[in-house]
Motif scaffolding. Sequence first.
Motif, PDB file in Angstrom:
ATOM      1  N   GLY A 210       0.767  -1.256  -0.063  1.00 13.79           N
ATOM      2  CA  GLY A 210       0.027   0.064   0.067  1.00 13.79           C
ATOM      3  C   GLY A 210       0.838   1.209  -0.113  1.00 13.79           C
ATOM      4  N   ALA A 211       0.008   2.494  -0.077  1.00 15.25           N
ATOM      5  CA  ALA A 211       0.755   3.725  -0.217  1.00 15.25           C
ATOM      6  C   ALA A 211       1.559   3.978   0.940  1.00 15.25           C
ATOM      7  N   ASP A 212       1.088   3.976   2.165  1.00 15.17           N
ATOM      8  CA  ASP A 212       1.822   4.329   3.289  1.00 15.17           C
ATOM      9  C   ASP A 212       3.467   3.439   2.979  1.00 15.17           C
ATOM     10  N   ALA A 213       3.250   2.126   2.960  1.00 18.36           N
ATOM     11  CA  ALA A 213       4.673   1.284   3.011  1.00 18.36           C
ATOM     12  C   ALA A 213       5.589   1.826   1.708  1.00 18.36           C
ATOM     13  N   ALA A 214       4.859   2.102   0.565  1.00 26.65           N
ATOM     14  CA  ALA A 214       5.823   2.720  -0.544  1.00 26.65           C
ATOM     15  C   ALA A 214       6.230   3.883  -0.199  1.00 26.65           C
ATOM     16  N   ARG A 215       5.552   4.881   0.263  1.00 26.36           N
ATOM     17  CA  ARG A 215       6.123   6.293   0.727  1.00 26.36           C
ATOM     18  C   ARG A 215       7.200   5.991   1.500  1.00 26.36           C
ATOM     19  N   ALA A 216       7.161   5.101   2.731  1.00 27.46           N
ATOM     20  CA  ALA A 216       8.229   5.105   3.688  1.00 27.46           C
ATOM     21  C   ALA A 216       9.441   4.489   2.940  1.00 27.46           C
ATOM     22  N   ALA A 217       9.208   3.757   1.724  1.00 26.44           N
ATOM     23  CA  ALA A 217      10.517   2.946   1.364  1.00 26.44           C
ATOM     24  C   ALA A 217      11.235   3.650   0.125  1.00 26.44           C
ATOM     25  N   VAL A 218      10.393   4.778  -0.571  1.00 26.14           N
ATOM     26  CA  VAL A 218      10.878   5.036  -1.795  1.00 26.14           C
ATOM     27  C   VAL A 218      12.240   6.012  -1.576  1.00 26.14           C
ATOM     28  N   GLY A 219      12.231   6.609  -0.710  1.00 28.69           N
ATOM     29  CA  GLY A 219      13.578   7.468  -0.560  1.00 28.69           C
ATOM     30  C   GLY A 219      14.837   6.786  -0.389  1.00 28.69           C
ATOM     31  N   ASP A 220      14.683   5.720   0.440  1.00 28.70           N
ATOM     32  CA  ASP A 220      16.060   5.038   0.610  1.00 28.70           C
ATOM     33  C   ASP A 220      16.250   4.278  -0.366  1.00 28.70           C
ATOM     34  N   TYR A 221      15.195   3.662  -1.220  1.00 29.05           N
ATOM     35  CA  TYR A 221      15.152   2.685  -2.231  1.00 29.05           C
ATOM     36  C   TYR A 221      15.751   3.473  -3.311  1.00 29.05           C
ATOM     37  N   ALA A 222      15.419   4.454  -3.820  1.00 28.62           N
ATOM     38  CA  ALA A 222      15.671   5.567  -4.991  1.00 28.62           C
ATOM     39  C   ALA A 222      17.300   5.734  -4.798  1.00 28.62           C
ATOM     40  N   GLY A 223      17.602   6.313  -3.579  1.00 25.57           N
ATOM     41  CA  GLY A 223      19.077   6.459  -3.407  1.00 25.57           C
ATOM     42  C   GLY A 223      20.017   5.341  -3.779  1.00 25.57           C
ATOM     43  N   ALA A 224      19.799   4.082  -2.910  1.00 24.62           N
ATOM     44  CA  ALA A 224      20.416   2.833  -3.173  1.00 24.62           C
ATOM     45  C   ALA A 224      20.406   2.253  -4.368  1.00 24.62           C
ATOM     46  N   ALA A 225      19.377   2.205  -5.178  1.00 25.59           N
ATOM     47  CA  ALA A 225      19.372   1.498  -6.318  1.00 25.59           C
ATOM     48  C   ALA A 225      19.541   2.589  -7.591  1.00 25.59           C
ATOM     49  N   LYS A 226      19.845   3.873  -7.347  1.00 23.84           N
ATOM     50  CA  LYS A 226      19.853   5.035  -8.345  1.00 23.84           C
ATOM     51  C   LYS A 226      18.841   4.636  -9.417  1.00 23.84           C
ATOM     52  N   ALA A 227      17.539   4.750  -8.711  1.00 23.92           N
ATOM     53  CA  ALA A 227      16.447   4.568  -9.520  1.00 23.92           C
ATOM     54  C   ALA A 227      16.199   5.709 -10.545  1.00 23.92           C
ATOM     55  N   ASP A 228      15.580   5.411 -11.353  1.00 25.44           N
ATOM     56  CA  ASP A 228      15.071   6.349 -12.801  1.00 25.44           C
ATOM     57  C   ASP A 228      14.431   7.560 -11.946  1.00 25.44           C
ATOM     58  N   PHE A 229      15.332   8.836 -12.251  1.00 23.67           N
ATOM     59  CA  PHE A 229      14.749   9.916 -11.778  1.00 23.67           C
ATOM     60  C   PHE A 229      14.262   9.816 -10.188  1.00 23.67           C
ATOM     61  N   GLY A 230      14.845   9.313  -9.512  1.00 28.60           N
ATOM     62  CA  GLY A 230      14.364   9.095  -8.005  1.00 28.60           C
ATOM     63  C   GLY A 230      13.065   8.527  -7.825  1.00 28.60           C
ATOM     64  N   MET A 231      12.476   7.872  -8.802  1.00 24.89           N
ATOM     65  CA  MET A 231      11.262   7.376  -8.685  1.00 24.89           C
ATOM     66  C   MET A 231      10.019   8.437  -8.780  1.00 24.89           C
ATOM     67  N   LYS A 232      10.494   9.447  -9.393  1.00 25.19           N
ATOM     68  CA  LYS A 232       9.444  10.580  -9.553  1.00 25.19           C
ATOM     69  C   LYS A 232       8.116  10.011 -10.505  1.00 25.19           C
ATOM     70  N   HIS A 233       8.230   9.201 -11.214  1.00 25.45           N
ATOM     71  CA  HIS A 233       6.791   8.596 -11.850  1.00 25.45           C
ATOM     72  C   HIS A 233       6.029   7.890 -10.866  1.00 25.45           C
ATOM     73  N   LEU A 234       6.361   7.373  -9.577  1.00 29.97           N
ATOM     74  CA  LEU A 234       5.629   6.963  -8.601  1.00 29.97           C
ATOM     75  C   LEU A 234       5.135   8.157  -7.871  1.00 29.97           C
ATOM     76  N   ALA A 235       5.622   9.245  -7.701  1.00 32.69           N
ATOM     77  CA  ALA A 235       4.840  10.485  -7.452  1.00 32.69           C
ATOM     78  C   ALA A 235       3.742  10.763  -8.425  1.00 32.69           C
ATOM     79  N   TRP A 236       3.742  10.760  -9.518  1.00 30.66           N
ATOM     80  CA  TRP A 236       2.524  10.849 -10.415  1.00 30.66           C
ATOM     81  C   TRP A 236       1.258  10.135  -9.974  1.00 30.66           C
TER      82      TRP A 236
END
Length: 267
Positions: A210-236
């Motif tokens: 769900g959204a709460d778990a995703a929001r809690a995880a996205v910052g650390d994940y994006a940095g560690a995996a060098k995710a595509d544009f910091g996962m801004k597409h998930l913000a959409w």
Amino acid sequence: MAVVSAFLVSGSPLPMLKPENPAWAGLATGFGRARDALVASKPDVLLVYSTQWIAVLDELWQVRARSVGVHVDENWYEFGDLPFDIRADVALAEACVAGCAGVGVSAKPVDYEDFPIDTGTIVADTLLNPERVPVVIAANNVYHDFATTEKLAAMAAAIADAQGKRVAVVAVGGLSGAYFDRTIDIATDHVRHEADDAANRAFLEALTQGADAARAAVGDYAGAAKADFGMKHLAWVFGATGGFSGAVVHGYGATYGAGAAVVEFRL
């Protein structure tokens, strides 16, 4: 509520151009499942954000009624061309341009022949939109952060709601960003780094919670995996849906070493 379905999909053309390749077949199959879910939701418009449409000065919105052509991807041209025929919801797109001022964002419409539609948008429209439902396409402004992207999506969904339209949200972008820097046997393509693979899988699991778990995880994940544009597409997805109760991962795999997935969100 305007949003009737929502998806996060890879913008790589590889599963579309070579779906028979064993390493990309899972993603191709996942696109098929997502396509069926999107069609079943009966949207009036697709609200599309692709990390591959880069903007630098303003938030750009595609308002040309019909964009037709053949695109050659700058990286994967040897695998084939990408024909496209994209119809825009002009009324909604123009309203989004006007609505940007209300969220403090400068915006401009794009309407000219032979505009270079990006690979990710073409892949998503081709694989998810067999009925040629009109789309609204928003650019990825490199200076917009996660929160700004979320505000833009919320604004667009609210305007669609005011116009009485059913919306399918489509966020186009990748996961981990480490590509192979050498020629590989595409049949054995895999996520380049084991740590990235583990991070991708853990993050996809967070999405299913769900959204709460995703929001809690996205910052650390994006940095560690060098995710595509910091996962801004998930913000959409966050902004347009207002949150989601979970997700189904229809496909996960590699696109020349980088992580990719096809995800459907439960609203």
